[in-house]
Design a protein around this motif. Sequence first.
Motif, PDB file in Angstrom:
ATOM      1  N   CYS A   1       0.884  -1.173   0.000  1.00  0.00           N
ATOM      2  CA  CYS A   1       0.000   0.000   0.000  1.00  0.00           C
ATOM      3  C   CYS A   1       0.918   1.218   0.000  1.00  0.00           C
ATOM      4  O   CYS A   1       1.701   1.408   0.937  1.00  0.00           O
ATOM      5  CB  CYS A   1      -0.896  -0.023   1.240  1.00  0.00           C
ATOM      6  SG  CYS A   1      -1.704   1.554   1.607  1.00  0.00           S
TER       7      CYS A   1
ATOM      8  N   CYS B   1      -6.683   0.701  -7.569  1.00  0.00           N
ATOM      9  CA  CYS B   1      -5.560   0.441  -6.665  1.00  0.00           C
ATOM     10  C   CYS B   1      -4.800  -0.745  -7.262  1.00  0.00           C
ATOM     11  O   CYS B   1      -5.248  -1.891  -7.170  1.00  0.00           O
ATOM     12  CB  CYS B   1      -6.043   0.119  -5.252  1.00  0.00           C
ATOM     13  SG  CYS B   1      -4.664  -0.323  -4.178  1.00  0.00           S
TER      14      CYS B   1
ATOM     15  N   CYS C   1      -3.242   8.751  -0.024  1.00  0.00           N
ATOM     16  CA  CYS C   1      -3.474   7.628  -0.941  1.00  0.00           C
ATOM     17  C   CYS C   1      -3.626   8.208  -2.336  1.00  0.00           C
ATOM     18  O   CYS C   1      -4.548   9.003  -2.579  1.00  0.00           O
ATOM     19  CB  CYS C   1      -4.737   6.875  -0.534  1.00  0.00           C
ATOM     20  SG  CYS C   1      -5.352   5.851  -1.892  1.00  0.00           S
TER      21      CYS C   1
HETATM   22 FE1  SF4 Z   1      -3.435   1.801  -0.007  1.00  0.00          FE
HETATM   23 FE2  SF4 Z   1      -4.807   3.617  -1.414  1.00  0.00          FE
HETATM   24 FE3  SF4 Z   1      -4.673   1.092  -2.253  1.00  0.00          FE
HETATM   25 FE4  SF4 Z   1      -6.105   1.721  -0.089  1.00  0.00          FE
HETATM   26  S1  SF4 Z   1      -6.495   2.375  -2.191  1.00  0.00           S
HETATM   27  S2  SF4 Z   1      -4.717  -0.011  -0.303  1.00  0.00           S
HETATM   28  S3  SF4 Z   1      -4.838   3.342   0.798  1.00  0.00           S
HETATM   29  S4  SF4 Z   1      -2.956   2.543  -2.053  1.00  0.00           S
END
Ligand code: SF4
Length: 365
Positions: A107, A318, A228
């Motif tokens: 992440c 993501c 994020c």
């Molecule tokens: Fe991480 Fe953003 Fe993916 Fe959530 S959406 S797992 S905060 S990178």
Amino acid sequence: MSTGMNINIAHPPDLLKKLSRAEIDHRIIEAEEKLSDSLLILGHHYQRDEVFKYADATGDSFALAKIAAKTSAEFIVFCGVHFMAETADIITLTGQKVFLPNIEAGCSLADMADIKKVEEAWQEISANTGDRNIPITYINSNVELKAFCGRNGGIVCTSSNARSALEWAWRKGDRVLFFPDQHLGRNTAYKMGIPLKRMVMWNPEQPHGGNLPEKISRSKIVLWNGYCDVHQHFSKEYVDYLREKYPDINIIAHPECNFEVAQSADYMGSTEYIIKKVRESARGTKWGIGTEKHLVNRLQKQFPEKEIYFLQDYGPECETMSSIRQIHLLFQLENLVECNMINQVSVEDKIKKYALIAINRMLDL
Ligand code: SF4
Ligand code: 13P
């Protein structure tokens, strides 16, 4: 990537990549049957449908952590990202094992704060203010930061309990150091009545985090400058555009969105909250949703009688969540059937002990 140990890292061989979807499906089901009650597959809402459909339980990061804390399954296969698997390893018992089918699934937000920089900030803020400061780490963080919170009277929070965590912290102390996500901290604190002028942002690359020391002394919350990037694709301009086009639209945003988006939304909450709001709404209602594309696509399919739009003219993805494919799950399960413990996520005992303190404080809220 976080510091929990990754044991026996392994990737699916090319041979498996040649299988058809139907063959993969058949073999996953077969492996699940063999592993029976010893297996629990957890799936976060951002997972691809091809993986999500096999989950025994789905949820936001808080719900999944609670399920992991209660299960007696020996093998927990976490279809999510690294910090989620680490958290599960911390709250499960010795003997239970947690696996991340693609160990590369990290992440980027969690990687934005590291223990050395946080400790430096903490020491400076504590020395200069002389107040009682309380550290809060978003669950999207390195396990060492969770342990730091455990050791220093702090707590872990998720997007669904950040408000309760802040209330808890301000009952115990004067100021919160909140990391790594500035947006969750700012959006939540503002909703609780803390004005922006009592918040400061900490940039670890600058002296005093880029602030005048007096400003830090007056603050109620110091926000780490992490974010994020998936949730930064949404903008107030696009919210305005949707509202003009569909005057009766409801805008709902994840708290990782920026302040302007959160302020222009009608509702703000975790992935689970977003699903609940849409599910409980009347037929024909319109929704503009500010979160990751796999969840929004799934809602569009699940509720065709409602009009559901992204909060941008495309759905941001993501990439790390998406990096777990059906084939990774198959490879993981078939290895477990053969007693090969590949892709295990395991946190060192000395870190686990303190991280658990901070996680348990959250579970007790
Ligand atoms: Fe991480 Fe953003 Fe993916 Fe959530 S959406 S797992 S905060 S990178
Ligand atoms: P939730 O806790 O709302 O599921 O969010 C996790 C996450 O990583 C959002 O980007």
